[in-house]
Motif scaffolding. Sequence first.
Motif, PDB file in Angstrom:
ATOM      1  N   GLY A   1      33.409  -0.861  12.877  1.00 24.66           N
ATOM      2  CA  GLY A   1      34.295  -1.165  13.998  1.00 24.66           C
ATOM      3  C   GLY A   1      35.712  -0.651  13.809  1.00 24.66           C
ATOM      4  N   ILE A   2      35.945   0.222  12.828  1.00 24.84           N
ATOM      5  CA  ILE A   2      37.339   0.604  12.550  1.00 24.84           C
ATOM      6  C   ILE A   2      37.944   1.359  13.736  1.00 24.84           C
ATOM      7  CG2 ILE A   2      38.940   1.709  10.938  1.00 24.84           C
ATOM      8  CD1 ILE A   2      36.856   1.529   8.773  1.00 24.84           C
ATOM      9  N   ASP A   3      37.184   2.285  14.306  1.00 20.37           N
ATOM     10  CA  ASP A   3      37.757   3.056  15.413  1.00 20.37           C
ATOM     11  C   ASP A   3      38.024   2.160  16.617  1.00 20.37           C
ATOM     12  OD1 ASP A   3      38.695   5.491  16.515  1.00 20.37           O
ATOM     13  OD2 ASP A   3      36.907   5.537  17.793  1.00 20.37           O
ATOM     14  N   SER A   4      37.100   1.243  16.843  1.00 24.24           N
ATOM     15  CA  SER A   4      37.292   0.298  17.938  1.00 24.24           C
ATOM     16  C   SER A   4      38.551  -0.555  17.697  1.00 24.24           C
ATOM     17  CB  SER A   4      36.027  -0.549  18.010  1.00 24.24           C
ATOM     18  OG  SER A   4      36.102  -1.466  18.990  1.00 24.24           O
ATOM     19  N   ALA A   5      38.768  -0.944  16.433  1.00 28.47           N
ATOM     20  CA  ALA A   5      39.971  -1.705  16.084  1.00 28.47           C
ATOM     21  C   ALA A   5      41.220  -0.841  16.301  1.00 28.47           C
ATOM     22  CB  ALA A   5      39.883  -2.161  14.631  1.00 28.47           C
ATOM     23  N   LEU A   6      41.126   0.436  15.948  1.00 30.35           N
ATOM     24  CA  LEU A   6      42.267   1.341  16.141  1.00 30.35           C
ATOM     25  C   LEU A   6      42.603   1.485  17.621  1.00 30.35           C
ATOM     26  CD1 LEU A   6      41.593   4.160  13.542  1.00 30.35           C
ATOM     27  CD2 LEU A   6      43.802   3.014  13.884  1.00 30.35           C
ATOM     28  N   GLU A   7      41.555   1.557  18.422  1.00 31.88           N
ATOM     29  CA  GLU A   7      41.758   1.710  19.862  1.00 31.88           C
ATOM     30  C   GLU A   7      42.509   0.498  20.429  1.00 31.88           C
ATOM     31  OE1 GLU A   7      38.009   2.382  21.787  1.00 31.88           O
ATOM     32  OE2 GLU A   7      38.944   2.426  23.774  1.00 31.88           O
ATOM     33  N   ARG A   8      42.118  -0.679  19.938  1.00 26.08           N
ATOM     34  CA  ARG A   8      42.799  -1.880  20.423  1.00 26.08           C
ATOM     35  C   ARG A   8      44.223  -1.956  19.906  1.00 26.08           C
ATOM     36  NH1 ARG A   8      38.621  -6.753  20.101  1.00 26.08           N
ATOM     37  NH2 ARG A   8      40.448  -7.838  20.910  1.00 26.08           N
ATOM     38  N   ALA A   9      44.420  -1.520  18.666  1.00 22.69           N
ATOM     39  CA  ALA A   9      45.773  -1.528  18.109  1.00 22.69           C
ATOM     40  C   ALA A   9      46.670  -0.573  18.897  1.00 22.69           C
ATOM     41  CB  ALA A   9      45.729  -1.127  16.638  1.00 22.69           C
ATOM     42  N   GLU A  10      46.107   0.534  19.322  1.00 21.29           N
ATOM     43  CA  GLU A  10      46.837   1.549  20.080  1.00 21.29           C
ATOM     44  C   GLU A  10      47.412   0.929  21.367  1.00 21.29           C
ATOM     45  OE1 GLU A  10      44.136   4.777  20.948  1.00 21.29           O
ATOM     46  OE2 GLU A  10      45.675   6.240  20.405  1.00 21.29           O
ATOM     47  N   LYS A  11      46.597   0.156  22.040  1.00 20.94           N
ATOM     48  CA  LYS A  11      47.048  -0.491  23.278  1.00 20.94           C
ATOM     49  C   LYS A  11      48.117  -1.541  22.982  1.00 20.94           C
ATOM     50  CE  LYS A  11      42.875   0.204  25.966  1.00 20.94           C
ATOM     51  NZ  LYS A  11      41.570  -0.062  25.315  1.00 20.94           N
ATOM     52  N   THR A  12      47.921  -2.262  21.885  1.00 25.90           N
ATOM     53  CA  THR A  12      48.885  -3.311  21.546  1.00 25.90           C
ATOM     54  C   THR A  12      50.242  -2.709  21.190  1.00 25.90           C
ATOM     55  OG1 THR A  12      47.008  -4.567  20.727  1.00 25.90           O
ATOM     56  CG2 THR A  12      49.175  -5.407  20.150  1.00 25.90           C
ATOM     57  N   VAL A  13      50.251  -1.597  20.484  1.00 27.37           N
ATOM     58  CA  VAL A  13      51.543  -0.964  20.134  1.00 27.37           C
ATOM     59  C   VAL A  13      52.301  -0.615  21.411  1.00 27.37           C
ATOM     60  CG1 VAL A  13      52.714   0.919  18.951  1.00 27.37           C
ATOM     61  CG2 VAL A  13      50.567   0.105  18.077  1.00 27.37           C
ATOM     62  N   LEU A  14      51.591  -0.055  22.373  1.00 32.71           N
ATOM     63  CA  LEU A  14      52.259   0.332  23.618  1.00 32.71           C
ATOM     64  C   LEU A  14      52.909  -0.878  24.267  1.00 32.71           C
ATOM     65  CD1 LEU A  14      49.763   2.868  25.231  1.00 32.71           C
ATOM     66  CD2 LEU A  14      52.041   3.308  24.254  1.00 32.71           C
ATOM     67  N   ARG A  15      52.142  -1.967  24.311  1.00 38.23           N
ATOM     68  CA  ARG A  15      52.637  -3.197  24.932  1.00 38.23           C
ATOM     69  C   ARG A  15      53.854  -3.716  24.163  1.00 38.23           C
ATOM     70  NH1 ARG A  15      50.351  -8.109  24.180  1.00 38.23           N
ATOM     71  NH2 ARG A  15      48.450  -7.240  23.266  1.00 38.23           N
ATOM     72  N   TRP A  16      53.753  -3.761  22.843  1.00 38.47           N
ATOM     73  CA  TRP A  16      54.838  -4.304  22.032  1.00 38.47           C
ATOM     74  C   TRP A  16      56.096  -3.446  22.114  1.00 38.47           C
ATOM     75  CZ3 TRP A  16      52.818  -6.538  16.715  1.00 38.47           C
ATOM     76  CH2 TRP A  16      51.980  -7.637  16.990  1.00 38.47           C
ATOM     77  N   ARG A  17      55.917  -2.134  22.062  1.00 42.80           N
ATOM     78  CA  ARG A  17      57.094  -1.252  22.141  1.00 42.80           C
ATOM     79  C   ARG A  17      57.857  -1.508  23.424  1.00 42.80           C
ATOM     80  NH1 ARG A  17      57.818   2.728  18.255  1.00 42.80           N
ATOM     81  NH2 ARG A  17      55.891   3.579  17.411  1.00 42.80           N
ATOM     82  N   GLY A  18      57.093  -1.762  24.473  1.00 45.38           N
ATOM     83  CA  GLY A  18      57.689  -1.984  25.789  1.00 45.38           C
ATOM     84  C   GLY A  18      58.657  -3.149  25.822  1.00 45.38           C
ATOM     85  N   ASN A  19      58.443  -4.157  24.977  1.00 49.35           N
ATOM     86  CA  ASN A  19      59.341  -5.321  25.078  1.00 49.35           C
ATOM     87  C   ASN A  19      60.081  -5.626  23.777  1.00 49.35           C
ATOM     88  OD1 ASN A  19      57.402  -6.561  23.499  1.00 49.35           O
ATOM     89  ND2 ASN A  19      56.441  -7.639  25.203  1.00 49.35           N
ATOM     90  N   ALA A  20      60.273  -4.614  22.940  1.00 55.18           N
ATOM     91  CA  ALA A  20      60.976  -4.856  21.668  1.00 55.18           C
ATOM     92  C   ALA A  20      62.314  -4.134  21.664  1.00 55.18           C
ATOM     93  CB  ALA A  20      60.122  -4.339  20.517  1.00 55.18           C
ATOM     94  N   PRO A  21      63.285  -4.652  20.880  1.00 56.45           N
ATOM     95  CA  PRO A  21      64.557  -3.936  20.734  1.00 56.45           C
ATOM     96  C   PRO A  21      64.318  -2.524  20.182  1.00 56.45           C
ATOM     97  CG  PRO A  21      64.649  -6.109  19.711  1.00 56.45           C
ATOM     98  CD  PRO A  21      63.229  -5.898  20.128  1.00 56.45           C
ATOM     99  N   ARG A  22      65.206  -1.621  20.529  1.00 56.11           N
ATOM    100  CA  ARG A  22      65.039  -0.209  20.164  1.00 56.11           C
ATOM    101  C   ARG A  22      64.958   0.031  18.654  1.00 56.11           C
ATOM    102  NH1 ARG A  22      65.554   4.267  22.943  1.00 56.11           N
ATOM    103  NH2 ARG A  22      66.264   5.345  21.066  1.00 56.11           N
ATOM    104  N   GLU A  23      65.677  -0.793  17.902  1.00 60.39           N
ATOM    105  CA  GLU A  23      65.735  -0.498  16.466  1.00 60.39           C
ATOM    106  C   GLU A  23      64.490  -0.999  15.707  1.00 60.39           C
ATOM    107  OE1 GLU A  23      67.679  -2.505  18.134  1.00 60.39           O
ATOM    108  OE2 GLU A  23      67.956  -4.407  17.067  1.00 60.39           O
ATOM    109  N   HIS A  24      63.612  -1.675  16.409  1.00 60.81           N
ATOM    110  CA  HIS A  24      62.400  -2.141  15.716  1.00 60.81           C
ATOM    111  C   HIS A  24      61.425  -0.989  15.489  1.00 60.81           C
ATOM    112  CE1 HIS A  24      62.656  -6.750  16.568  1.00 60.81           C
ATOM    113  NE2 HIS A  24      63.778  -6.241  16.092  1.00 60.81           N
ATOM    114  N   GLY A  25      60.699  -1.080  14.364  1.00 62.53           N
ATOM    115  CA  GLY A  25      59.688  -0.068  14.066  1.00 62.53           C
ATOM    116  C   GLY A  25      58.301  -0.688  14.085  1.00 62.53           C
ATOM    117  N   PHE A  26      57.304   0.162  14.353  1.00 63.63           N
ATOM    118  CA  PHE A  26      55.917  -0.304  14.441  1.00 63.63           C
ATOM    119  C   PHE A  26      55.069   0.501  13.482  1.00 63.63           C
ATOM    120  CE2 PHE A  26      58.117  -1.279  18.240  1.00 63.63           C
ATOM    121  CZ  PHE A  26      57.675  -2.546  18.589  1.00 63.63           C
ATOM    122  N   GLY A  27      54.250  -0.176  12.740  1.00 62.44           N
ATOM    123  CA  GLY A  27      53.417   0.539  11.757  1.00 62.44           C
ATOM    124  C   GLY A  27      51.993   0.030  11.769  1.00 62.44           C
TER     125      GLY A  27
END
Lengths: 732, 159
Positions: A390-416
């Motif tokens: 399920g790793i790729d499936s997990a990556l796919e879900r993480a990909e969507k979550t990063v987009l969502r999180w970036r949208g509502n986080a301060p600019r100086e925050h980093g995502f890994g």
Amino acid sequence: MIRSDLAAKLAGRTTFGADLDRPGMLWAALVLSPVAHGRIRRVDLSKVRKAPGVVVAITAPDVEKLLPKGSGDPERPVFPTREVLYRHQPIAAIAARTLSEARAAALLAEVDIDPLPIVDDIETVFPEWPEPSKKPNSAVVAHVHARHGDLEAAFREAEFVHSETYRTAGVHQVALETHACLAEVEGAIWRVTTSTQSPFSVREDLSSQLGLPESAVVVEGSWVGGGFGGKTSALLEPFALLLAAAAGAPVRLALSYREEFLLGRTTLPCVVRIESSVAKGRVTGRRVRMLLDCGSTMPSRDFATGYAITFLLGPYNVDTFEVEGYGLRTNKPPFGPHRAPLIPQLTFVIDSHMDSIARRLSVDPIAFRRAHVWHEGDSTALGQRIGPSGIDSALERAEKTVLRWRGNAPREHGFGIGVGYWSTGVSAGGEARLRLTPQELVIEQGEREIGSGSVVRGLVAVAERSLGLPASAIRVAYSDTASAPFDSGVFGSRTVGALGQAVQKASEELVRELEARTGTKGSLRLEFDGRSIRAVASGLRRPIAELLTPEELNEGGLKAHGKFYGPPMKFDESRVVAGSFYPVADVVGAVHLAEVSVDRETGAVKVHRYAAFHDVGVALDMAMVRAQVEGGVVMGLGTALTEESLWSSEGSLRNPGLLDYRLPRLNDVPPIEVYPVEGFPGAGPFGAKGVGEPPIIPVPAAVANAVADATGARVFELPLSPERVARALKLL
Amino acid sequence: MTAPPTITLTVNGRTLECRRVPDDERLLDTLRWRLGLKGTKEGCRTGDCGACTVLVDGESVLSCLALTHTVEGSSLVTVEGIAAEPLGKAVVAAFQAEGAVQCGYCTPGFVVALTGLLKERGPKASREEILAALSGNLCRCTGYSPIIRATERLLEKHR
Ligand code: FES
Ligand code: FES
């Protein structure tokens, strides 16, 4: 949460190893070596023996007199006879009427040791690093080497070769309860009750170290105040048993917290050189070299290097590779297991490296990983076929979550992102017995609960699904190695996956027997009405009381025995050049996402949000999965940010305490979202995959990649202390 | 040398006499080994983990640091007696409901410390204040998240 151990634990009624006590019990203390390496000239205990309250004191020559056969395994002496190999190695043991008398007497031991040179740093004893050693080197205790494909051609034809060196620190398990046991020798039986993750491994160790037949050694597990790998083999038990034999009285031996740090077998430092050739946006070849600090006297050093090194290729398809690892002996306590030993560190290496290549290529780091990640049917580096993953499936879900999180986080925050996998230890076998009475189902097995719930809840969940009974009708019984069926131990995230299959098999046998007795076939289930159990099938509904013979009713119920010994696993030996490698048993993947900010003046990293996507196969109990993930993530945050064993040049641990070895605290913890990824069944019962160790694995990688995202600077060394981050930011 | 004194303590509502208590005996050892109340856990013995927390006259005390003679005449509550108090009972229920227990070694310390905090600061205390004060207690298993949820559950109930 369904766990039968919670009420007693909340009421303070659970007996841990540290709580054991017997009438007439003596208290023990250890004499620890004052130097990290040296030749023993004299260990004189005469003053110790005269000290107030002391009943017995023993050192190397006394051991032979106490053992029925006169000696144990010469490779693993209880006390060193000629040479001490690490600072604080136990060289004598004392039993006294009180603990303070035993500890005070330990200081009176006269120890004369000629110091020898100390090896403490793996890079200095391996001057050729990072090139492979051509010269014989007495510090090398393990060498593993594997390769496949034409790596030279891949490197030659690449657009670029991305080369990096990473370093990782030693970390300690830090279970809250230290090692503790209580020993009693009665006649020919050497009996120890101990805080252990594996009573049968302790029995095996004792039998070999003390030269006793296994039938003469009885090990009983107590409740365990945290294990995390640190309590998988014998540590204190040989000392306690010998003291009990010498004194003719029960002996309690428990480490102080300082001693726990000093004597514990832990993860030690590691250095990795990793190079990848890249062409057309893909990794075409990879070369990895590793130096691993094995400490002194590790019995399974080949295992540590050979098992660890393939993780450095990650869960990624790279068919052309070369891996070469050296295990080095140093004057530190032996390397030992620790929740997925070394794998969070090596995952930090490979997944920082993948992230760093993606950034160099200016491609999305998640897309880059998805282009390489294993799917079902792909092969590991050693040519083993990957099952449902399920790793790729997990990556796919993480990909969507990063987009969502970036949208509502301060600019100086980093995502890994951190991508990790684990190979569940389902190849280690075990057995279980079931007893069905009119009122309950009893699971008889050889483990104790260490906290994760894999025994107290995991085995029950398997029986629930197998038979249809609710948890309230099922009880787990505990006993010692003399009466419990064999099991390998609570390690490797194997309890549900392997011992659980023994429970599943015993359940199936019970059902077959009940079907034979009732003339039904294929659909029999058990039901519980809060008082008694019934067998139910089409056209059948009968209380169990009516289906058992009078003998069975008198003798504890209808019994069934289940065994699970995983089939031997194979890999492509032609890829191995030297040393021992280990097959991957059942791949379990996890993808983590961290959101961080970095203080631009101090280098301090703050984790704001965290999400964990876990390939769990089938979640037998989602609350338990979540508990393992939440706990593992926080333990991983310690590895990522603060935890580090520091040694002085004299070979002593400089931070043997909770003040200087800093664990995550309650107010360090970010909100953690846990997402199971189901639909990719594993080798365990009903498709379950192990979940004890995977949650710690991707954490340091996720945090380090988030720091790189926030700052553009990469940290090549764990932990990411403020100082190291500040250096990477060129603040220092 | 005079014989060490006899010390009177009230523990979980029972008044007990401890004879010949040496001056340097720690409350943790008195409870665990003299009185057999092993629910109170020994972790670090250096004040850094919170596993040994007990209530002394209603206040959280690290019993590994307290000398027994300094609490003479006090009223103590340990984990064994915590559920006899309504607040303690609520804390236990919240820990149970959130599954805030794994190995259980830190649990007595957390249950007692949280009960003490809620008592001391009152049910209107802020979440942040309580969580900051609980940060002296270490847990290696749960990752604290369920402990935080149990605390929030309790604070909500009292709001
Ligand atoms: S045992 Fe008292 S604080 Fe750790
Ligand atoms: S539950 Fe194990 S230390 Fe907290």
